[in-house]
Scaffold this active site. Structure first.
Site, PDB file in Angstrom:
ATOM      1  CG  HIS A  84      -2.202  -0.941   0.693  1.00  0.00           C
ATOM      2  ND1 HIS A  84      -2.224  -2.215   0.872  1.00  0.00           N
ATOM      3  CD2 HIS A  84      -3.341  -0.792   0.188  1.00  0.00           C
ATOM      4  CE1 HIS A  84      -3.368  -2.931   0.283  1.00  0.00           C
ATOM      5  NE2 HIS A  84      -4.012  -1.664  -0.477  1.00  0.00           N
ATOM      6  CD  GLU A 116      -8.946  -9.483  -3.950  1.00  0.00           C
ATOM      7  OE1 GLU A 116      -8.168  -8.767  -4.104  1.00  0.00           O
ATOM      8  OE2 GLU A 116      -9.963  -8.959  -2.862  1.00  0.00           O
ATOM      9  CG  ASP A 167      -4.583  -9.462  -2.497  1.00  0.00           C
ATOM     10  OD1 ASP A 167      -3.749  -9.620  -2.002  1.00  0.00           O
ATOM     11  OD2 ASP A 167      -5.637  -8.624  -2.531  1.00  0.00           O
ATOM     12  CB  CYS A 223      -9.082  -2.737 -10.136  1.00  0.00           C
ATOM     13  SG  CYS A 223     -10.044  -3.775  -8.871  1.00  0.00           S
TER      14      CYS A 223
HETATM   15  C1  PEP Z   1      -5.895  -6.215  -5.801  1.00  0.00           C
HETATM   16  O1  PEP Z   1      -5.688  -7.136  -4.871  1.00  0.00           O
HETATM   17  O2  PEP Z   1      -5.280  -6.214  -6.878  1.00  0.00           O
HETATM   18  C2  PEP Z   1      -6.472  -4.946  -5.576  1.00  0.00           C
HETATM   19  C3  PEP Z   1      -6.954  -4.380  -6.567  1.00  0.00           C
HETATM   20  O3  PEP Z   1      -6.842  -4.896  -4.142  1.00  0.00           O
HETATM   21  P1  PEP Z   1      -5.804  -4.262  -3.047  1.00  0.00           P
HETATM   22  O4  PEP Z   1      -4.648  -4.217  -3.988  1.00  0.00           O
HETATM   23  O5  PEP Z   1      -6.323  -3.204  -2.372  1.00  0.00           O
HETATM   24  O6  PEP Z   1      -5.725  -5.812  -2.359  1.00  0.00           O
HETATM   25 MG    MG Z   2      -6.689  -7.106  -3.238  1.00  0.00          MG
END
Ligand code: PEP
Ligand code: MG
Length: 600
Positions: free
Chosen positions: A200, A442, A466, A513
């Site tokens: 993050h 995911e 993920d 995404c």
């Molecule tokens: C992902 O896992 O690709 C996603 C878009 O969500 P995050 O990165 O918040 O886990």
């Molecule tokens: Mg994710």
């Protein structure tokens, strides 16, 4: 990967993984990850007890000053009627009985202050848990909040958010909870000991368009707030206490980066078509308010992923229904006619947020009580969130995304809760809007049952971050295994294809995404695999748009098919390098192709 060598007496260099481009020089702002998970019991020497009590009293005074300042800010921003929420916390810090209890415990048990605070707050929480009155019971979050603040104060970190103009945030890992409290208009760069391309810290930095380097191992331990520091993401390098010559060198490098940046806002608002006329929709991923501006500037077609868990700590714990409703209403207005997909809180696991609870660390957090599992386990929180969403959906187009789905039954359970709350809201006289339901794909199991899932939801959100983590069993935030995080692994590509086909078969959209969509070469492969909607940090949209507008989808499909046939991730990466460099040399010079095994 991280290597440290002394160049001159005081200058220290680190190498890490660059996760967001740019060069910056400034002063260190050390951010503590928070007082979670490390509360220990120490037995003190009787001679040290007086000092320990004084340490506790100093922490109380500091916490009071912080709370008074927050309250004053809240009064200005929200009006006095909303700032009262801090009064309960201030009263606790003035409650002589409670303070005496902690001090007596320190003296009688020869205990450290952290432990004494924890013991006293646990006792208080147990009393509140028994209370029948909902309002009073909910005040337990204030106890948790104050306790956390005291523990952070005791840790020696003032958690100061007063930023100088040139702050470079240095953290062990920048947790969303800390990030949400920062004034990012003053942050020039981020450097963290832990993290990978999809951690993050990286996502936030790219979202804000500021340079970031992660995986620096022990920078945090050596840096002190106020120290001079330079970071050059181009070289993946951080220099603490730079000499005059080093600063000059970095200043030149920064000029070059700025000269080449020429922020492209081109094309926003105009449909993005490949050269053979296939329309690709670019939507924005959003976490924090400073990113909202980019959504407009880069012409996003709505918000493809709002990581709602980032709301969680903006008031130091669970946001109320009204606070959430206001936030989702704002997001819906920002997204406009194309709407926003709001993901339910993706809490727990490695995604530590300030949930206001002291959860004991899980042995295997990525496989633990995370995302939809966490929400089911905290059903009141889930119900509050869906109520806020449905109320906000009456004002604009909003959809809900269920994170980390692994089984159809989870979708059914969430849908049931949503419908129950819709009925209750109706009975209470609230207007509600339609809420389409999507599933994050995911987890490998979700890919395997994608056909069945597609019949139960209105859209898919493909979370490639993920998906790679779980499919390849590689921790996305551990730089030690970044070399195993292979976005083009044939298993990943097969899974993406299968998911997109399942969505197509059921006539529902699939939005990609994860971070993969934000890298032009990978975005091209995604288009070749059949993706038509990509969601990414708004700041990444111009470069993805520039690339996709200059390629044809038919060739992208050929490249994707070659990758799908690859036996290994190495082969697929080599195919991408050779094919993209050969077919579109003007777009893909070797330096702007993702480096093999970079985790990028
Ligand atoms: C992902 O896992 O690709 C996603 C878009 O969500 P995050 O990165 O918040 O886990
Ligand atoms: Mg994710």
């Amino acid at each position: 990967m991280s290597r440290r060598a002394k160049i001159e007496k005081h200058e220290i260099r680190w190498r890490g993984v660059a996760v967001s481009e740019g060069v910056a020089a400034g002063r260190v702002l050390r951010i503590h990850t928070g007082g979670r998970g490390n509360i220990y019991r120490a037995t003190l020497d009787p001679d040290d007890l007086k000092r320990e009590v004084r340490r506790f009293q100093a922490a109380v005074r500091l916490s009071r000053r912080q709370l008074l300042a927050i309250k004053r800010r809240a009064e200005v921003a929200l009006g006095a009627e909303h700032a009262y929420i801090f009064d309960a916390q201030l009263l606790m810090l003035e409650d002589r009985k409670l303070l005496d209890e902690v001090e007596d415990y320190i003296r009688q048990e020869c205990a450290n202050a952290e432990w004494a605070v924890k013991v006293a707050s646990d006792k208080l929480l147990a009393v509140y848990a028994e209370i029948k009155d909902d309002y009073l019971r909910e005040r337990s979050s204030d106890i948790e909040d104050v306790t956390r603040r005291l523990l952070v104060a005791l840790s020696g970190e003032a958690q100061s958010r007063r930023l100088t103009e040139d702050a470079i945030v240095v953290a062990e890992e920048l947790l969303p909870s800390s990030a949400a409290e920062l004034d990012f208009s003053h942050v020039r760069a981020i450097a963290s000991d832990a993290g990978g391309w999809t951690s993050h810290t990286a996502i936030i930095a790219r979202g804000l368009g500021i340079p970031a380097i992660v995986g620096l191992r022990d920078l945090y331990r050596h840096a002190r707030t106020g120290d001079e520091i330079v970071i050059d993401a181009g070289r993946g390098e951080v220099v603490l206490h730079p000499t005059g010559a080093t600063v000059e060198h970095f200043t030149e490098a920064r000029k070059l980066v700025h000269a080449g940046a020429g922020v492209a806002t081109d094309g926003g608002g105009v449909p993005l078509l490949t050269t053979d006329g296939v329309e690709i929709i670019l939507r924005a991923n959003v976490e924090l308010p400073p990113e909202y501006e980019g959504v407009r500037r880069y012409g996003a077609r709505g918000i493809g992923l709002f990581r709602s868990e980032f709301l969680f700590t903006q008031r130091g714990g669970a946001p109320t229904e009204d606070e959430q409703c206001a936030a989702y209403t704002e997001i819906a207005a920002l997204a406009g006619a194309d709407g926003a997909k709001v993901r339910l809180f993706d809490l727990g696991g490695d995604k530590q947020h300030n949930t206001g609870e002291f959860e004991t660390a899980e042995r295997n957090p990525a496989l633990g009580l995370r995302a939809i599992r966490y929400s089911f386990q905290h059903e009141d929180m889930l119900r509050t969130q869906v109520r806020a969403l449905m109320r906000a959906a009456a004002t604009g187009r909003l959809d809900v995304v269920l994170p980390m789905i692994s089984d159809v039954s989870e979708v059914r359970r969430a849908r049931r809760i949503i419908e129950e709350e819709r009925a209750r809201l109706g009975a209470e006289g609230h207007a509600t809007g339609e809420l389409k339901i999507g599933a994050m794909i995911e987890v490998p199991a979700a890919v395997m049952v994608a056909d069945q899932l597609a019949r139960e939801v209105d859209f898919f959100s493909l979370g490639t971050n993920d998906l790679v983590q779980y499919l390849l069993a590689v921790d996305r935030s551990n730089d030690e295994v970044a070399g195993w995080f292979r976005t083009l692994h044939p298993a990943v590509l097969q899974s993406i294809k299968r998911t997109i086909e399942a969505a197509g078969g059921a006539g529902i959209p699939a939005i990609v995404c994860g971070e993969m969509a934000a890298t032009p070469a990978y975005a091209l492969v995604l288009v070749g695999l059949g993706a038509r909607v990509l969601s990414m940090a708004a700041a990444a949209m111009p470069r993805v748009r520039r690339t996709l507008a200059r390629v044809d989808a038919a060739s992208a499909r050929e490249v994707a098919n070659l990758c799908l046939d690859s036996a290994t991730a190495d082969d697929a990466e080599e195919t991408v390098r050779a094919e993209l460099g050969g077919r579109w040399p003007h777009l893909f010079s070797p330096e702007n192709l993702p480096a093999a095994k970079s985790g990028e």
